[in-house]
Design a protein around this motif. Structure first.
Motif, PDB file in Angstrom:
ATOM      1  N   ALA A   1      -0.849 -11.958   0.323  1.00 21.78           N
ATOM      2  CA  ALA A   1      -0.659 -11.124   1.514  1.00 21.78           C
ATOM      3  C   ALA A   1       0.369 -10.025   1.252  1.00 21.78           C
ATOM      4  O   ALA A   1       0.197  -8.877   1.695  1.00 21.78           O
ATOM      5  N   ASP A   2       1.428 -10.353   0.531  1.00 21.87           N
ATOM      6  CA  ASP A   2       2.453  -9.343   0.214  1.00 21.87           C
ATOM      7  C   ASP A   2       1.891  -8.275  -0.707  1.00 21.87           C
ATOM      8  O   ASP A   2       2.193  -7.085  -0.570  1.00 21.87           O
ATOM      9  N   LEU A   3       1.059  -8.699  -1.661  1.00 24.22           N
ATOM     10  CA  LEU A   3       0.453  -7.736  -2.571  1.00 24.22           C
ATOM     11  C   LEU A   3      -0.500  -6.803  -1.810  1.00 24.22           C
ATOM     12  O   LEU A   3      -0.496  -5.592  -2.030  1.00 24.22           O
ATOM     13  N   ALA A   4      -1.293  -7.389  -0.915  1.00 26.11           N
ATOM     14  CA  ALA A   4      -2.227  -6.581  -0.120  1.00 26.11           C
ATOM     15  C   ALA A   4      -1.472  -5.573   0.735  1.00 26.11           C
ATOM     16  O   ALA A   4      -1.885  -4.410   0.873  1.00 26.11           O
ATOM     17  N   ALA A   5      -0.355  -6.002   1.311  1.00 26.53           N
ATOM     18  CA  ALA A   5       0.449  -5.089   2.140  1.00 26.53           C
ATOM     19  C   ALA A   5       1.023  -3.961   1.286  1.00 26.53           C
ATOM     20  O   ALA A   5       1.105  -2.805   1.743  1.00 26.53           O
ATOM     21  N   LYS A   6       1.402  -4.293   0.055  1.00 25.19           N
ATOM     22  CA  LYS A   6       1.947  -3.276  -0.848  1.00 25.19           C
ATOM     23  C   LYS A   6       0.875  -2.252  -1.207  1.00 25.19           C
ATOM     24  O   LYS A   6       1.141  -1.042  -1.257  1.00 25.19           O
ATOM     25  N   VAL A   7      -0.365  -2.726  -1.410  1.00 29.42           N
ATOM     26  CA  VAL A   7      -1.472  -1.817  -1.723  1.00 29.42           C
ATOM     27  C   VAL A   7      -1.745  -0.900  -0.539  1.00 29.42           C
ATOM     28  O   VAL A   7      -1.921   0.319  -0.696  1.00 29.42           O
ATOM     29  N   ASP A   8      -1.786  -1.478   0.670  1.00 28.51           N
ATOM     30  CA  ASP A   8      -2.024  -0.668   1.876  1.00 28.51           C
ATOM     31  C   ASP A   8      -0.928   0.379   2.048  1.00 28.51           C
ATOM     32  O   ASP A   8      -1.207   1.525   2.431  1.00 28.51           O
ATOM     33  N   GLU A   9       0.288  -0.023   1.759  1.00 27.69           N
ATOM     34  CA  GLU A   9       1.420   0.903   1.896  1.00 27.69           C
ATOM     35  C   GLU A   9       1.265   2.094   0.941  1.00 27.69           C
ATOM     36  O   GLU A   9       1.486   3.251   1.324  1.00 27.69           O
ATOM     37  N   LYS A  10       0.852   1.815  -0.290  1.00 24.68           N
ATOM     38  CA  LYS A  10       0.675   2.884  -1.266  1.00 24.68           C
ATOM     39  C   LYS A  10      -0.485   3.803  -0.876  1.00 24.68           C
ATOM     40  O   LYS A  10      -0.406   5.026  -1.026  1.00 24.68           O
ATOM     41  N   LEU A  11      -1.562   3.220  -0.377  1.00 24.17           N
ATOM     42  CA  LEU A  11      -2.708   4.029   0.026  1.00 24.17           C
ATOM     43  C   LEU A  11      -2.366   4.914   1.220  1.00 24.17           C
ATOM     44  O   LEU A  11      -2.789   6.072   1.302  1.00 24.17           O
ATOM     45  N   LEU A  12      -1.569   4.356   2.150  1.00 22.96           N
ATOM     46  CA  LEU A  12      -1.143   5.147   3.312  1.00 22.96           C
ATOM     47  C   LEU A  12      -0.261   6.317   2.884  1.00 22.96           C
ATOM     48  O   LEU A  12      -0.352   7.417   3.438  1.00 22.96           O
ATOM     49  N   GLU A  13       0.585   6.070   1.892  1.00 22.05           N
ATOM     50  CA  GLU A  13       1.448   7.142   1.385  1.00 22.05           C
ATOM     51  C   GLU A  13       0.623   8.251   0.750  1.00 22.05           C
ATOM     52  O   GLU A  13       0.938   9.440   0.870  1.00 22.05           O
ATOM     53  N   ALA A  14      -0.455   7.866   0.074  1.00 22.54           N
ATOM     54  CA  ALA A  14      -1.270   8.849  -0.637  1.00 22.54           C
ATOM     55  C   ALA A  14      -2.309   9.523   0.249  1.00 22.54           C
ATOM     56  O   ALA A  14      -2.778  10.627  -0.063  1.00 22.54           O
ATOM     57  N   GLN A  15      -2.672   8.886   1.371  1.00 21.97           N
ATOM     58  CA  GLN A  15      -3.769   9.377   2.213  1.00 21.97           C
ATOM     59  C   GLN A  15      -3.654  10.846   2.609  1.00 21.97           C
ATOM     60  O   GLN A  15      -4.639  11.594   2.511  1.00 21.97           O
ATOM     61  N   PRO A  16      -2.483  11.342   3.014  1.00 21.66           N
ATOM     62  CA  PRO A  16      -2.410  12.754   3.456  1.00 21.66           C
ATOM     63  C   PRO A  16      -2.753  13.763   2.367  1.00 21.66           C
ATOM     64  O   PRO A  16      -3.100  14.901   2.665  1.00 21.66           O
ATOM     65  N   GLU A  17      -2.672  13.371   1.087  1.00 22.49           N
ATOM     66  CA  GLU A  17      -2.916  14.311  -0.003  1.00 22.49           C
ATOM     67  C   GLU A  17      -4.289  14.146  -0.653  1.00 22.49           C
ATOM     68  O   GLU A  17      -4.642  14.892  -1.552  1.00 22.49           O
ATOM     69  N   VAL A  18      -5.048  13.147  -0.222  1.00 28.98           N
ATOM     70  CA  VAL A  18      -6.327  12.857  -0.863  1.00 28.98           C
ATOM     71  C   VAL A  18      -7.431  13.757  -0.302  1.00 28.98           C
ATOM     72  O   VAL A  18      -7.571  13.922   0.914  1.00 28.98           O
ATOM     73  N   GLU A  19      -8.192  14.351  -1.216  1.00 32.26           N
ATOM     74  CA  GLU A  19      -9.369  15.137  -0.842  1.00 32.26           C
ATOM     75  C   GLU A  19     -10.611  14.453  -1.396  1.00 32.26           C
ATOM     76  O   GLU A  19     -10.611  13.990  -2.518  1.00 32.26           O
ATOM     77  N   MET A  20     -11.666  14.373  -0.580  1.00 32.03           N
ATOM     78  CA  MET A  20     -12.913  13.751  -1.000  1.00 32.03           C
ATOM     79  C   MET A  20     -14.081  14.474  -0.340  1.00 32.03           C
ATOM     80  O   MET A  20     -13.980  14.926   0.819  1.00 32.03           O
ATOM     81  N   LYS A  21     -15.163  14.616  -1.068  1.00 31.05           N
ATOM     82  CA  LYS A  21     -16.336  15.327  -0.562  1.00 31.05           C
ATOM     83  C   LYS A  21     -16.806  14.722   0.760  1.00 31.05           C
ATOM     84  O   LYS A  21     -16.987  13.509   0.883  1.00 31.05           O
ATOM     85  N   GLY A  22     -16.991  15.597   1.766  1.00 29.18           N
ATOM     86  CA  GLY A  22     -17.452  15.153   3.076  1.00 29.18           C
ATOM     87  C   GLY A  22     -16.327  14.906   4.056  1.00 29.18           C
ATOM     88  O   GLY A  22     -16.568  14.637   5.242  1.00 29.18           O
ATOM     89  N   PHE A  23     -15.061  14.983   3.554  1.00 32.50           N
ATOM     90  CA  PHE A  23     -13.912  14.741   4.432  1.00 32.50           C
ATOM     91  C   PHE A  23     -12.863  15.816   4.215  1.00 32.50           C
ATOM     92  O   PHE A  23     -12.704  16.356   3.110  1.00 32.50           O
ATOM     93  N   ARG A  24     -12.170  16.151   5.305  1.00 30.82           N
ATOM     94  CA  ARG A  24     -11.072  17.091   5.184  1.00 30.82           C
ATOM     95  C   ARG A  24      -9.896  16.400   4.493  1.00 30.82           C
ATOM     96  O   ARG A  24      -9.779  15.187   4.525  1.00 30.82           O
TER      97      ARG A  24
END
Length: 444
Positions: A22-45
């Motif tokens: 559970a702690d590892l999963a939370a750490k992964v979610d935290e990292k993805l949330l940090e990166a989300q504002p800078e991620v660009e992907m086809k079909g999404f702003r």
């Protein structure tokens, strides 16, 4: 991160680190949330990629990074809290290995040997003897005579005179094996001093008695351990023409000799020799003094040693001694060299003294200055003429090489610090006695 001690035996330590899923999963979610504002992907702003898609696309990589960061961080925290100082890099093994899957707890086993605490010792009773050799005229004259011998010149002998040992013959030669010439087996106008041992065994002996103008067929056998494998052990014939026979003429000890060695005159050369001899005597005397000090320190300290350091040092000693006994083997493509009990005993002494000197140096706040390091690099760079700049850059980029250069400087400064607090008695001895004392160091 949960930490459980699994081993505490002497200097050996073992711990089990558990990172709940559970702690590892939370750490992964935290990292993805940090990166989300800078991620660009086809079909999404930019910044609007759904978390589920981010996890599918980048989850495995982020999972690995999060796992490594958690383990590294837990290990750092453990070292800070425990005060442990591993002798070598800790061994880190993950339970499950390839069978581990996302959703499982991460269990890591860490093992290492701790550096020992160095006990206090009373150094006030250290008594040392420093050998002192005075540079006298006799030693300078002997050195001058040796210089003159090394500066020997050769004059043509009388026509028809035979070559003798220590004479120089000027020769042309062509070598062949089984009737075929081989690379490097020919030369013209080659000056060869008979008895110098610079050619294949037996070659020079066959030219003794030859005269200028003689044609000599020299037959030799290359040694079995000869450097060129294709010639080793082979019989060879050298068609040799003796073009001149010269006798040695020792150089005169005068101003001209002095100029050949970079001095203005004979008095200047004598002064240079006296300074060099004095430096050599001081260096040799320091080596004897240092051994005496280390012997006393070795007797003052007793503590457990990390087996990993002792085994590594014993292996290095065995390897070095093997190469000294097998000087013709320059590579490392040889069988494993098993350290002996004697190697391990010497390794224990070196490790013990290394730890003691490091501890004493730290307590005395001994440091190696940038200037001292620069001088050490400059000295080493002289071994690579024309490549000095490349060597400097190599050292700057290689912390291990920097440590190899720093270590002997640090050790010498610690030795000086200890000697400054010891009772040192100067003893005037002859050059011969100093030489015997130095030779005894190698025998000990």
């Amino acid at each position: 991160m949960q930490v459980k001690e699994t081993l505490n035996d002497g200097l050996k330590r073992g711990y089990q680190f558990t990172l709940p899923a559970a702690d590892l999963a939370a750490k992964v979610d935290e990292k993805l949330l940090e990166a989300q504002p800078e991620v660009e992907m086809k079909g999404f702003r930019k910044g609007k990629v759904p978390m589920a898609l981010l996890k599918k696309q980048f989850g495995p990589r982020v999972l690995g990074d999060a796992m490594q960061e958690a383990i590294d961080g837990a290990l750092r925290d453990h070292m800070e809290k425990s005060g442990d100082r591993p002798a070598v890099q800790p061994k880190v093994e993950m339970e499950g290995g390839e069978t581990w899957k996302e959703g499982d707890d991460v269990v890591v086993n860490v093992s290492y040997e701790n550096l020992p605490a160095i006990p206090e010792a009373d150094l006030s009773g250290l008594k040392l003897e420093r050998l002192v050799v005075k540079t006298d005229d006799k030693a300078v004259d002997e050195a001058l005579e040796n210089l003159a011998k090394n500066a020997v010149s050769y004059d043509d002998k009388k026509k028809g005179a035979k070559a003798a040992k220590d004479d120089q013959v000027v020769i042309d030669f062509k070598g062949s094996v089984d009737g075929e010439p081989f690379e490097g087996g020919a030369a013209e106008d080659y000056p060869l001093v008979l008895g110098s041992g610079s050619f294949i065994p037996g070659f020079e002996d066959q030219l003794i008695g030859a005269k200028a103008g003689d044609e000599v067929e020299v037959k030799v056998t290359f040694p079995d351990e000869y450097g060129a494998a294709h010639l080793a052990g082979k019989d060879a014939v050298f068609s040799t023409t003796v073009k001149a026979v010269k006798s040695p003429k020792p150089a005169e000890i005068d101003d001209e000799l002095a100029k050949r060695f970079g001095a203005e005159d004979l008095a200047g050369l004598k002064s240079q020799i006296a300074e060099r001899l004095s430096a050599e005597y001081q260096g040799a005397a320091r080596a004897v003094l240092k051994r005496g000090l280390l012997d006393q320190l070795d007797g003052l300290y007793s503590f457990d040693l990390p087996e990993s350091l002792v085994e590594a040092e014993a292996a290095q000693i065995a390897h070095q001694l093997w190469h000294e006994e097998n000087a013709d083997h320059h590579g490392h493509d040889h069988a494993h060299i098993e350290p002996t009990d004697e190697h391990r005993k010497l390794a224990e002494r070196r490790v013990r003294l290394g730890l003691v000197l490091a501890d004493l140096g730290q307590k005395a706040e001994v440091n190696v200055s940038d200037q001292e390091m620069t001088q050490a690099v400059l000295q080493q760079a002289r071994n690579y003429p024309g490549q000095e700049r490349a060597f400097f850059e190599y050292v700057q980029q290689n912390p291990q090489i920097q440590q190899q250069l720093r270590a002997p400087i640090f050790e010498d400064k610690v030795i000086d610090h200890i000697v400054s607090g010891a009772k040192v008695t100067d003893k005037t001895v002859s050059h011969e006695d100093l030489q015997k004392a130095v030779e005894a160091l190698d025998e000990a």
